[in-house]
Enzyme design. Sequence first.
Site: not given
Ligand code: GAR
Length: 223
Positions: A68, A110, A139
Amino acid sequence: MTLPSLSRIAVLASGRGSNLQCLLDGIAAGTLPAQIAGVFSDRPDAAALLKVAPAQRWACTPNQFADRAAFDRALADAVAASQPDWIVCAGYMRILGTAFVERFHGRLVNIHPSLLPRHKGLHTHARALEAGDTEHGASVHFVVPELDAGSVIAQAPVPVQAGDSADTLAQRVLQVEHPLLLATVRLLVSGRIAERQGQVLLDGQPLFKPLHLDSAGTLSRLS
Ligand code: GAR
């Protein structure tokens, strides 16, 4: 006269890249004065990569590396080589190790699909429904080594509706994620947001509650 150079944003993404697309749309529309320094992925097949030119893409699978830490180092070196001002995780689904997070401390954010501190980690929409939440949302927060635990810059709420499934709720949250991310990144590149010892500062003043996205796509302080 020399024009100020545009802020450079590195985007980490593992999947379809709709949040990346909203940043690209903002740049194209002239509402986000920035440029994408590169898109970085742990999934060489991520659709997000195809949204930028080949020279701006970096992707490796973690199993190409000894461990990792070695993957994180390669990712961090590639991100650093793109000379970003900000690093935005937009659907990046791999936990970033402490060394990576510390290397980019204070300029790594993020977007997370919940109203943090509720529902850190995965399956946030199903967990919001199971918990009987009446409000859910998204968020944007600074990244710290502990998962989804960094200080929150801005949030967008979404009401949970009777009959919602995890999928319908996810779709409605995604609709607010895009304006939330765009408005927050706009603030970041304007230099108005900083993080000091776990505290978000807006215009140099502590932000005691996350900024709130209204229906016009504007971020404001909650009183
Ligand atoms: C989004 O809903 C984002 O908030 C989530 O993944 C999706 C990505 O969508 N992120 C997480 O869950 C991070 N822990 P996208 O590839 O269409 O932007």
